[in-house]
Design a protein around this motif. Structure first.
Motif, PDB file in Angstrom:
ATOM      1  N   GLN A 152      72.935  52.527  16.192  1.00 13.97           N
ATOM      2  CA  GLN A 152      72.923  51.741  17.422  1.00 13.97           C
ATOM      3  C   GLN A 152      72.008  52.361  18.477  1.00 13.97           C
ATOM      4  N   THR A 153      72.129  53.658  18.674  1.00 11.07           N
ATOM      5  CA  THR A 153      71.420  54.310  19.784  1.00 11.07           C
ATOM      6  C   THR A 153      70.201  55.102  19.347  1.00 11.07           C
ATOM      7  N   HIS A 154      70.095  55.400  18.084  1.00 13.76           N
ATOM      8  CA  HIS A 154      69.036  56.239  17.520  1.00 13.76           C
ATOM      9  C   HIS A 154      69.120  57.687  17.994  1.00 13.76           C
ATOM     10  N   LEU A 155      70.265  58.085  18.551  1.00 11.96           N
ATOM     11  CA  LEU A 155      70.503  59.481  18.878  1.00 11.96           C
ATOM     12  C   LEU A 155      70.944  60.186  17.601  1.00 11.96           C
ATOM     13  N   ALA A 156      70.994  61.506  17.629  1.00 14.71           N
ATOM     14  CA  ALA A 156      71.378  62.272  16.444  1.00 14.71           C
ATOM     15  C   ALA A 156      72.814  61.966  16.037  1.00 14.71           C
ATOM     16  N   SER A 157      73.033  61.847  14.732  1.00 12.26           N
ATOM     17  CA  SER A 157      74.379  61.657  14.197  1.00 12.26           C
ATOM     18  C   SER A 157      75.140  62.972  14.338  1.00 12.26           C
ATOM     19  N   PRO A 158      76.481  62.931  14.295  1.00 12.37           N
ATOM     20  CA  PRO A 158      77.243  64.184  14.414  1.00 12.37           C
ATOM     21  C   PRO A 158      76.852  65.239  13.384  1.00 12.37           C
ATOM     22  N   SER A 159      76.715  64.862  12.124  1.00 12.39           N
ATOM     23  CA  SER A 159      76.402  65.870  11.103  1.00 12.39           C
ATOM     24  C   SER A 159      75.036  66.515  11.352  1.00 12.39           C
ATOM     25  N   TYR A 160      74.054  65.718  11.723  1.00 12.84           N
ATOM     26  CA  TYR A 160      72.729  66.269  12.021  1.00 12.84           C
ATOM     27  C   TYR A 160      72.795  67.140  13.274  1.00 12.84           C
ATOM     28  N   PHE A 161      73.511  66.684  14.296  1.00 10.07           N
ATOM     29  CA  PHE A 161      73.649  67.439  15.533  1.00 10.07           C
ATOM     30  C   PHE A 161      74.276  68.806  15.263  1.00 10.07           C
ATOM     31  N   GLU A 201      74.303  70.554  12.543  1.00  7.85           N
ATOM     32  CA  GLU A 201      73.343  71.400  11.831  1.00  7.85           C
ATOM     33  C   GLU A 201      72.289  71.949  12.808  1.00  7.85           C
ATOM     34  N   GLN A 202      71.787  71.092  13.690  1.00  7.15           N
ATOM     35  CA  GLN A 202      70.818  71.536  14.695  1.00  7.15           C
ATOM     36  C   GLN A 202      71.438  72.578  15.619  1.00  7.15           C
ATOM     37  N   LEU A 203      72.688  72.398  15.990  1.00  2.00           N
ATOM     38  CA  LEU A 203      73.359  73.354  16.864  1.00  2.00           C
ATOM     39  C   LEU A 203      73.468  74.717  16.185  1.00  2.00           C
ATOM     40  N   ARG A 204      73.842  74.747  14.912  1.00  2.00           N
ATOM     41  CA  ARG A 204      73.912  76.023  14.192  1.00  2.00           C
ATOM     42  C   ARG A 204      72.539  76.707  14.176  1.00  2.00           C
ATOM     43  N   ARG A 205      71.502  75.934  13.954  1.00  2.00           N
ATOM     44  CA  ARG A 205      70.143  76.503  13.946  1.00  2.00           C
ATOM     45  C   ARG A 205      69.755  77.040  15.319  1.00  2.00           C
ATOM     46  N   GLU A 206      70.050  76.270  16.356  1.00  2.00           N
ATOM     47  CA  GLU A 206      69.686  76.690  17.721  1.00  2.00           C
ATOM     48  C   GLU A 206      70.461  77.932  18.153  1.00  2.00           C
ATOM     49  N   ILE A 207      71.723  78.035  17.755  1.00  2.00           N
ATOM     50  CA  ILE A 207      72.504  79.237  18.078  1.00  2.00           C
ATOM     51  C   ILE A 207      71.889  80.441  17.391  1.00  2.00           C
ATOM     52  N   SER A 208      71.520  80.296  16.142  1.00  2.00           N
ATOM     53  CA  SER A 208      70.891  81.390  15.395  1.00  2.00           C
ATOM     54  C   SER A 208      69.563  81.780  16.031  1.00  2.00           C
ATOM     55  N   PHE A 209      68.742  80.794  16.366  1.00  2.00           N
ATOM     56  CA  PHE A 209      67.453  81.043  17.004  1.00  2.00           C
ATOM     57  C   PHE A 209      67.637  81.760  18.337  1.00  2.00           C
ATOM     58  N   ALA A 210      68.571  81.285  19.151  1.00  2.00           N
ATOM     59  CA  ALA A 210      68.819  81.875  20.462  1.00  2.00           C
ATOM     60  C   ALA A 210      69.297  83.316  20.330  1.00  2.00           C
ATOM     61  N   SER A 211      70.134  83.558  19.351  1.00  2.00           N
ATOM     62  CA  SER A 211      70.650  84.904  19.137  1.00  2.00           C
ATOM     63  C   SER A 211      69.542  85.869  18.696  1.00  2.00           C
ATOM     64  N   ARG A 212      68.716  85.445  17.758  1.00  2.00           N
ATOM     65  CA  ARG A 212      67.622  86.296  17.265  1.00  2.00           C
ATOM     66  C   ARG A 212      66.606  86.599  18.357  1.00  2.00           C
ATOM     67  N   ASN A 213      66.314  85.609  19.187  1.00  2.00           N
ATOM     68  CA  ASN A 213      65.270  85.757  20.201  1.00  2.00           C
ATOM     69  C   ASN A 213      65.802  86.085  21.592  1.00  2.00           C
ATOM     70  N   ARG A 214      67.100  86.295  21.668  1.00  2.00           N
ATOM     71  CA  ARG A 214      67.743  86.584  22.953  1.00  2.00           C
ATOM     72  C   ARG A 214      67.384  85.550  24.015  1.00  2.00           C
ATOM     73  N   LYS A 215      67.395  84.303  23.599  1.00  2.00           N
ATOM     74  CA  LYS A 215      67.100  83.182  24.500  1.00  2.00           C
ATOM     75  C   LYS A 215      68.418  82.506  24.863  1.00  2.00           C
ATOM     76  N   CYS A 259      67.939  68.220  21.552  1.00  2.00           N
ATOM     77  CA  CYS A 259      68.660  67.374  20.596  1.00  2.00           C
ATOM     78  C   CYS A 259      69.832  66.706  21.313  1.00  2.00           C
ATOM     79  N   ILE A 260      69.866  65.376  21.258  1.00  2.00           N
ATOM     80  CA  ILE A 260      70.951  64.605  21.858  1.00  2.00           C
ATOM     81  C   ILE A 260      71.772  64.016  20.718  1.00  2.00           C
ATOM     82  N   GLY A 261      73.032  64.394  20.645  1.00  2.00           N
ATOM     83  CA  GLY A 261      73.902  63.884  19.593  1.00  2.00           C
ATOM     84  C   GLY A 261      74.935  62.930  20.152  1.00  2.00           C
ATOM     85  N   ARG A 262      75.113  61.822  19.476  1.00  2.00           N
ATOM     86  CA  ARG A 262      76.195  60.907  19.836  1.00  2.00           C
ATOM     87  C   ARG A 262      77.407  61.326  19.014  1.00  2.00           C
TER      88      ARG A 262
END
Length: 144
Positions: A12-21, A23-37, A75-78
């Protein structure tokens, strides 16, 4: 809610689905932790103050305008019928400015048909996605 055949987008909205969101959140947390961002999550709940139901055209308008107010890399997740969560890479300063833009944005709603509430949290240390989302669910919502 229905999802596209690719499983990545809400149809309906073309925003990220929960499962994709998630997965992206896990990646972003890992990236932020490694790079201290710093990493922040912003939750937006929207409702129709005149009805128990938000109309489809209001959801579509809200979703489109929200994508116009965010950057491509965010990333915007519905995650619910009337709930979206946004991953912000730039942490505290970016999230604070973003929340203020959301609360002041008149473009998110047509003729004031939606009431918008916003909350935010910042990732802490070695926190995982579930812990971060739990804190977001408990965070105080600020009304428009």
């Amino acid at each position: 809610m229905l999802f596209s055949h690719d499983g990545i987008h809400d149809s309906q909205t073309h925003l990220a689905s929960p499962s994709y969101f998630y997965e992206q959140l896990r990646r972003e947390i890992s990236f932020a932790s490694r790079n201290r961002k710093p990493l922040a999550l912003v939750k937006i709940l929207f409702e129709n103050p005149q009805s128990d139901q938000v109309l489809a055209h209001d959801i579509l308008h809200f979703s489109y305008e929200l994508t116009q107010l965010t950057r491509k890399e965010e990333c915007i997740g519905r995650l619910g019928v009337n709930e979206v969560v946004i991953i912000l890479r730039d942490g505290a300063s970016s999230a604070e400015q973003f929340v203020q833009r959301m609360l002041q944005a008149t473009s998110l709603t047509v003729d004031h048909t939606l009431h918008i509430k916003v909350s935010k949290v910042y990732a802490e240390g070695d926190e995982d996605a579930v812990e971060l989302l739990d804190r977001l669910d408990r965070a105080q919502l600020i009304s428009q």
